[in-house]
Scaffold this motif. Structure first.
Motif, PDB file in Angstrom:
ATOM      1  N   THR A  66       0.824  -1.210   0.000  1.00  0.00           N
ATOM      2  CA  THR A  66       0.000   0.000   0.000  1.00  0.00           C
ATOM      3  C   THR A  66       0.859   1.261   0.000  1.00  0.00           C
ATOM      4  O   THR A  66       0.644   2.166  -0.807  1.00  0.00           O
ATOM      5  N   ASP A  67       1.844   1.309   0.892  1.00  0.00           N
ATOM      6  CA  ASP A  67       2.665   2.512   1.056  1.00  0.00           C
ATOM      7  C   ASP A  67       3.475   2.866  -0.189  1.00  0.00           C
ATOM      8  O   ASP A  67       3.727   4.038  -0.446  1.00  0.00           O
ATOM      9  N   TYR A  68       3.893   1.868  -0.942  1.00  0.00           N
ATOM     10  CA  TYR A  68       4.707   2.135  -2.127  1.00  0.00           C
ATOM     11  C   TYR A  68       3.891   2.177  -3.413  1.00  0.00           C
ATOM     12  O   TYR A  68       4.440   2.178  -4.499  1.00  0.00           O
ATOM     13  N   GLY A  69       2.577   2.223  -3.281  1.00  0.00           N
ATOM     14  CA  GLY A  69       1.710   2.462  -4.427  1.00  0.00           C
ATOM     15  C   GLY A  69       1.572   1.314  -5.400  1.00  0.00           C
ATOM     16  O   GLY A  69       1.176   1.531  -6.549  1.00  0.00           O
ATOM     17  N   CYS A  70       1.865   0.097  -4.964  1.00  0.00           N
ATOM     18  CA  CYS A  70       1.767  -1.056  -5.863  1.00  0.00           C
ATOM     19  C   CYS A  70       0.348  -1.216  -6.407  1.00  0.00           C
ATOM     20  O   CYS A  70       0.152  -1.622  -7.552  1.00  0.00           O
ATOM     21  N   GLY A  71      -0.639  -0.878  -5.583  1.00  0.00           N
ATOM     22  CA  GLY A  71      -2.037  -1.025  -5.960  1.00  0.00           C
ATOM     23  C   GLY A  71      -2.500  -0.038  -7.009  1.00  0.00           C
ATOM     24  O   GLY A  71      -3.581  -0.195  -7.577  1.00  0.00           O
ATOM     25  N   SER A  72      -1.693   0.989  -7.300  1.00  0.00           N
ATOM     26  CA  SER A  72      -2.091   1.911  -8.360  1.00  0.00           C
ATOM     27  C   SER A  72      -1.911   1.268  -9.729  1.00  0.00           C
ATOM     28  O   SER A  72      -2.524   1.700 -10.700  1.00  0.00           O
TER      29      SER A  72
END
Length: 136
Positions: A66-72
């Protein structure tokens, strides 16, 4: 009375530093180092979960995702991610920890490398998390 919480630990830590500095100023540097080490050992644990705890490791991996934006870019139901740029990670039994480690470390195609942003341990935690929940 026992020391409780962060404020108590901080007060105890500051007191230990003060005692150690005072002893060092009086010429007892070796004794001061011993006192400081013993005081630090007496501080309460931070409450961080052990790395061997599967639930804690899973939560840490989800947090990194979540913190490193993988879900984007990637879809991963366990993390509530619905990205559409990169491949969906859900239901792919071929997504192994080794594969994820390589992609996160080196990147490929549109996937950038995160080696300069994540430690080797964080990449290992993230890869283990993704491999575990993606195969479901």
């Amino acid at each position: 009375m026992p020391v409780r919480g962060f404020a108590g630990a901080a007060k105890l830590g500051l007191a230990a530093v003060g005692v150690a500095a005072g002893l060092a100023a009086m010429g007892g540097a070796a004794f001061a180092q011993d006192a400081a080490a013993k005081a630090a050992a007496a501080l309460p644990a931070t409450g961080a979960p052990a790395a061997t705890d599967p639930a804690a490791a899973n939560e840490k991996g989800r947090g990194l995702f979540t913190d490193y934006g993988c879900g984007s870019c990637h879809t991963l139901g366990d993390a509530g991610a619905t990205g559409h740029v990169g491949p969906s990670l859900d239901g792919d039994p071929n997504v192994s920890a080794d594969f994820v480690t390589d992609r996160v470390t080196n990147g490929q195609g549109m996937m950038p490398s995160f080696a300069s942003q994540l430690t080797a341990d964080e990449i290992k935690t993230l890869a283990a998390y993704i491999a575990k929940v993606a195969a479901k």
